[in-house]
Design a protein around this motif. Sequence first.
Motif, PDB file in Angstrom:
ATOM      1  N   ALA A  32       7.662 -37.925 -25.742  1.00 16.21           N
ATOM      2  CA  ALA A  32       7.345 -38.112 -27.162  1.00 16.21           C
ATOM      3  C   ALA A  32       6.918 -36.803 -27.837  1.00 16.21           C
ATOM      4  O   ALA A  32       6.818 -36.742 -29.054  1.00 16.21           O
ATOM      5  CB  ALA A  32       6.242 -39.157 -27.322  1.00 16.21           C
ATOM      6  N   ARG A  33       6.670 -35.768 -27.055  1.00 22.07           N
ATOM      7  CA  ARG A  33       6.263 -34.475 -27.627  1.00 22.07           C
ATOM      8  C   ARG A  33       7.440 -33.849 -28.353  1.00 22.07           C
ATOM      9  O   ARG A  33       8.583 -34.093 -28.026  1.00 22.07           O
ATOM     10  CB  ARG A  33       5.773 -33.549 -26.523  1.00 22.07           C
ATOM     11  N   ASN A  34       7.134 -33.022 -29.321  1.00 24.72           N
ATOM     12  CA  ASN A  34       8.191 -32.393 -30.114  1.00 24.72           C
ATOM     13  C   ASN A  34       7.957 -30.908 -30.274  1.00 24.72           C
ATOM     14  O   ASN A  34       6.882 -30.388 -30.013  1.00 24.72           O
ATOM     15  CB  ASN A  34       8.279 -33.044 -31.505  1.00 24.72           C
ATOM     16  N   TRP A  35       9.008 -30.236 -30.715  1.00 27.78           N
ATOM     17  CA  TRP A  35       8.929 -28.861 -31.179  1.00 27.78           C
ATOM     18  C   TRP A  35       8.134 -28.921 -32.469  1.00 27.78           C
ATOM     19  O   TRP A  35       8.327 -29.868 -33.209  1.00 27.78           O
ATOM     20  CB  TRP A  35      10.355 -28.341 -31.430  1.00 27.78           C
ATOM     21  N   PRO A  36       7.202 -28.104 -32.789  1.00 31.24           N
ATOM     22  CA  PRO A  36       6.887 -26.820 -32.165  1.00 31.24           C
ATOM     23  C   PRO A  36       5.830 -26.885 -31.064  1.00 31.24           C
ATOM     24  O   PRO A  36       5.573 -25.871 -30.437  1.00 31.24           O
ATOM     25  CB  PRO A  36       6.404 -25.980 -33.334  1.00 31.24           C
ATOM     26  N   THR A  37       5.216 -28.057 -30.811  1.00 39.43           N
ATOM     27  CA  THR A  37       4.173 -28.139 -29.784  1.00 39.43           C
ATOM     28  C   THR A  37       4.688 -27.674 -28.432  1.00 39.43           C
ATOM     29  O   THR A  37       4.029 -26.888 -27.747  1.00 39.43           O
ATOM     30  CB  THR A  37       3.629 -29.578 -29.679  1.00 39.43           C
ATOM     31  N   ASN A  38       5.886 -28.142 -28.034  1.00 40.28           N
ATOM     32  CA  ASN A  38       6.442 -27.720 -26.746  1.00 40.28           C
ATOM     33  C   ASN A  38       6.691 -26.221 -26.724  1.00 40.28           C
ATOM     34  O   ASN A  38       6.422 -25.558 -25.722  1.00 40.28           O
ATOM     35  CB  ASN A  38       7.744 -28.475 -26.448  1.00 40.28           C
ATOM     36  N   GLY A  39       7.212 -25.673 -27.799  1.00 40.06           N
ATOM     37  CA  GLY A  39       7.463 -24.235 -27.871  1.00 40.06           C
ATOM     38  C   GLY A  39       6.181 -23.423 -27.792  1.00 40.06           C
ATOM     39  O   GLY A  39       6.122 -22.391 -27.105  1.00 40.06           O
ATOM     40  N   GLU A  40       5.141 -23.872 -28.486  1.00 43.03           N
ATOM     41  CA  GLU A  40       3.846 -23.180 -28.443  1.00 43.03           C
ATOM     42  C   GLU A  40       3.265 -23.214 -27.037  1.00 43.03           C
ATOM     43  O   GLU A  40       2.712 -22.222 -26.558  1.00 43.03           O
ATOM     44  CB  GLU A  40       2.875 -23.810 -29.433  1.00 43.03           C
ATOM     45  N   ASP A  41       3.396 -24.361 -26.368  1.00 44.26           N
ATOM     46  CA  ASP A  41       2.913 -24.451 -24.990  1.00 44.26           C
ATOM     47  C   ASP A  41       3.690 -23.501 -24.085  1.00 44.26           C
ATOM     48  O   ASP A  41       3.127 -22.910 -23.166  1.00 44.26           O
ATOM     49  CB  ASP A  41       3.017 -25.883 -24.470  1.00 44.26           C
ATOM     50  N   GLY A  42       4.990 -23.341 -24.329  1.00 47.56           N
ATOM     51  CA  GLY A  42       5.790 -22.392 -23.561  1.00 47.56           C
ATOM     52  C   GLY A  42       5.293 -20.973 -23.733  1.00 47.56           C
ATOM     53  O   GLY A  42       5.173 -20.219 -22.760  1.00 47.56           O
ATOM     54  N   VAL A  43       4.981 -20.597 -24.963  1.00 45.12           N
ATOM     55  CA  VAL A  43       4.435 -19.267 -25.228  1.00 45.12           C
ATOM     56  C   VAL A  43       3.127 -19.085 -24.465  1.00 45.12           C
ATOM     57  O   VAL A  43       2.910 -18.066 -23.806  1.00 45.12           O
ATOM     58  CB  VAL A  43       4.224 -19.050 -26.748  1.00 45.12           C
ATOM     59  N   ASN A  44       2.252 -20.090 -24.516  1.00 43.72           N
ATOM     60  CA  ASN A  44       0.960 -20.006 -23.828  1.00 43.72           C
ATOM     61  C   ASN A  44       1.114 -19.950 -22.312  1.00 43.72           C
ATOM     62  O   ASN A  44       0.421 -19.190 -21.644  1.00 43.72           O
ATOM     63  CB  ASN A  44       0.059 -21.167 -24.235  1.00 43.72           C
ATOM     64  N   LEU A  45       2.025 -20.752 -21.759  1.00 41.40           N
ATOM     65  CA  LEU A  45       2.251 -20.727 -20.311  1.00 41.40           C
ATOM     66  C   LEU A  45       2.774 -19.372 -19.865  1.00 41.40           C
ATOM     67  O   LEU A  45       2.389 -18.865 -18.807  1.00 41.40           O
ATOM     68  CB  LEU A  45       3.238 -21.819 -19.902  1.00 41.40           C
ATOM     69  N   SER A 110      15.773 -36.524 -19.822  1.00 42.21           N
ATOM     70  CA  SER A 110      14.356 -36.240 -19.573  1.00 42.21           C
ATOM     71  C   SER A 110      14.049 -34.748 -19.720  1.00 42.21           C
ATOM     72  O   SER A 110      12.895 -34.357 -19.637  1.00 42.21           O
ATOM     73  CB  SER A 110      13.952 -36.701 -18.168  1.00 42.21           C
ATOM     74  N   GLY A 111      15.059 -33.924 -19.948  1.00 46.48           N
ATOM     75  CA  GLY A 111      14.848 -32.487 -20.021  1.00 46.48           C
ATOM     76  C   GLY A 111      14.526 -31.937 -21.395  1.00 46.48           C
ATOM     77  O   GLY A 111      14.225 -30.754 -21.523  1.00 46.48           O
ATOM     78  N   ARG A 112      14.559 -32.772 -22.440  1.00 44.15           N
ATOM     79  CA  ARG A 112      14.373 -32.260 -23.797  1.00 44.15           C
ATOM     80  C   ARG A 112      13.051 -31.514 -23.960  1.00 44.15           C
ATOM     81  O   ARG A 112      13.034 -30.348 -24.360  1.00 44.15           O
ATOM     82  CB  ARG A 112      14.463 -33.402 -24.829  1.00 44.15           C
ATOM     83  N   SER A 113      11.931 -32.129 -23.649  1.00 47.83           N
ATOM     84  CA  SER A 113      10.628 -31.462 -23.800  1.00 47.83           C
ATOM     85  C   SER A 113      10.486 -30.262 -22.869  1.00 47.83           C
ATOM     86  O   SER A 113      10.051 -29.190 -23.313  1.00 47.83           O
ATOM     87  CB  SER A 113       9.484 -32.454 -23.580  1.00 47.83           C
ATOM     88  N   PRO A 114      10.839 -30.375 -21.565  1.00 44.03           N
ATOM     89  CA  PRO A 114      10.732 -29.190 -20.704  1.00 44.03           C
ATOM     90  C   PRO A 114      11.604 -28.027 -21.172  1.00 44.03           C
ATOM     91  O   PRO A 114      11.180 -26.869 -21.113  1.00 44.03           O
ATOM     92  CB  PRO A 114      11.191 -29.694 -19.331  1.00 44.03           C
ATOM     93  N   TRP A 115      12.819 -28.304 -21.656  1.00 42.40           N
ATOM     94  CA  TRP A 115      13.682 -27.214 -22.124  1.00 42.40           C
ATOM     95  C   TRP A 115      13.147 -26.601 -23.412  1.00 42.40           C
ATOM     96  O   TRP A 115      13.312 -25.414 -23.649  1.00 42.40           O
ATOM     97  CB  TRP A 115      15.122 -27.697 -22.299  1.00 42.40           C
ATOM     98  N   GLN A 116      12.491 -27.406 -24.248  1.00 43.95           N
ATOM     99  CA  GLN A 116      11.850 -26.841 -25.436  1.00 43.95           C
ATOM    100  C   GLN A 116      10.719 -25.904 -25.021  1.00 43.95           C
ATOM    101  O   GLN A 116      10.536 -24.837 -25.607  1.00 43.95           O
ATOM    102  CB  GLN A 116      11.325 -27.948 -26.351  1.00 43.95           C
ATOM    103  N   LEU A 117       9.952 -26.300 -23.999  1.00 46.08           N
ATOM    104  CA  LEU A 117       8.881 -25.447 -23.498  1.00 46.08           C
ATOM    105  C   LEU A 117       9.473 -24.139 -22.958  1.00 46.08           C
ATOM    106  O   LEU A 117       8.971 -23.058 -23.258  1.00 46.08           O
ATOM    107  CB  LEU A 117       8.107 -26.176 -22.396  1.00 46.08           C
ATOM    108  N   LEU A 118      10.546 -24.233 -22.190  1.00 46.79           N
ATOM    109  CA  LEU A 118      11.206 -23.039 -21.668  1.00 46.79           C
ATOM    110  C   LEU A 118      11.682 -22.149 -22.805  1.00 46.79           C
ATOM    111  O   LEU A 118      11.508 -20.927 -22.760  1.00 46.79           O
ATOM    112  CB  LEU A 118      12.393 -23.435 -20.784  1.00 46.79           C
ATOM    113  N   ASP A 119      12.246 -22.735 -23.832  1.00 47.72           N
ATOM    114  CA  ASP A 119      12.724 -21.963 -24.977  1.00 47.72           C
ATOM    115  C   ASP A 119      11.572 -21.188 -25.621  1.00 47.72           C
ATOM    116  O   ASP A 119      11.738 -20.038 -26.006  1.00 47.72           O
ATOM    117  CB  ASP A 119      13.397 -22.886 -25.994  1.00 47.72           C
ATOM    118  N   GLY A 120      10.400 -21.794 -25.694  1.00 46.73           N
ATOM    119  CA  GLY A 120       9.233 -21.109 -26.252  1.00 46.73           C
ATOM    120  C   GLY A 120       8.757 -19.966 -25.369  1.00 46.73           C
ATOM    121  O   GLY A 120       8.266 -18.956 -25.859  1.00 46.73           O
ATOM    122  N   ALA A 121       8.930 -20.106 -24.052  1.00 51.34           N
ATOM    123  CA  ALA A 121       8.479 -19.081 -23.109  1.00 51.34           C
ATOM    124  C   ALA A 121       9.490 -17.954 -22.954  1.00 51.34           C
ATOM    125  O   ALA A 121       9.216 -16.970 -22.277  1.00 51.34           O
ATOM    126  CB  ALA A 121       8.227 -19.721 -21.740  1.00 51.34           C
TER     127      ALA A 121
END
Length: 148
Positions: A32-45, A110-121
């Motif tokens: 249920a998470r969305n961009w930009p939250t996932n992207g921001e988490d990727g930057v932080n990770l 199931s990869g949408r949120s993880p790939w958004q996080l990767l995109d942010g990182a």
Amino acid sequence: MSGLPMAFSFGARLLQQAGWSGPVRAYELDDARNWPTNGEDGVNLARWADRVGLLVMGNGPTRAGADGARRPDPRAEGIDAGIAAALARGDADGFFPNMDAALARELGVSGRSPWQLLDGADEDLTTHRLLCAEIIDGVSCFVATWSP
């Protein structure tokens, strides 16, 4: 490894087989998470340490082929092609941030949120390679590397 979600157990096994002996942090994302939250988490990770490696796990459509448990959906082909292209080029055109959450849910992605996080990182990652894009038992599976 018992008691972990299946993706964490599988990821831990992959790291173990690769000989990884350093610290590991598990980070689970809700669909249920969305961009930009996932992207921001990727930057932080990506900033947790001087060097960070991410093992990002998730699957593409579970309705991609006739050999699966669920009836194939013709929309899966376009999503598959978009995921493969985005992984191969480091998501240069923003496919992952703009992936439709409702459609991803309908198709079992199931990869949408993880790939958004990767995109942010991805800030310092310049080499992107899609190593494998296959449909296994009706599920779209991808293996890619992103590195500096």
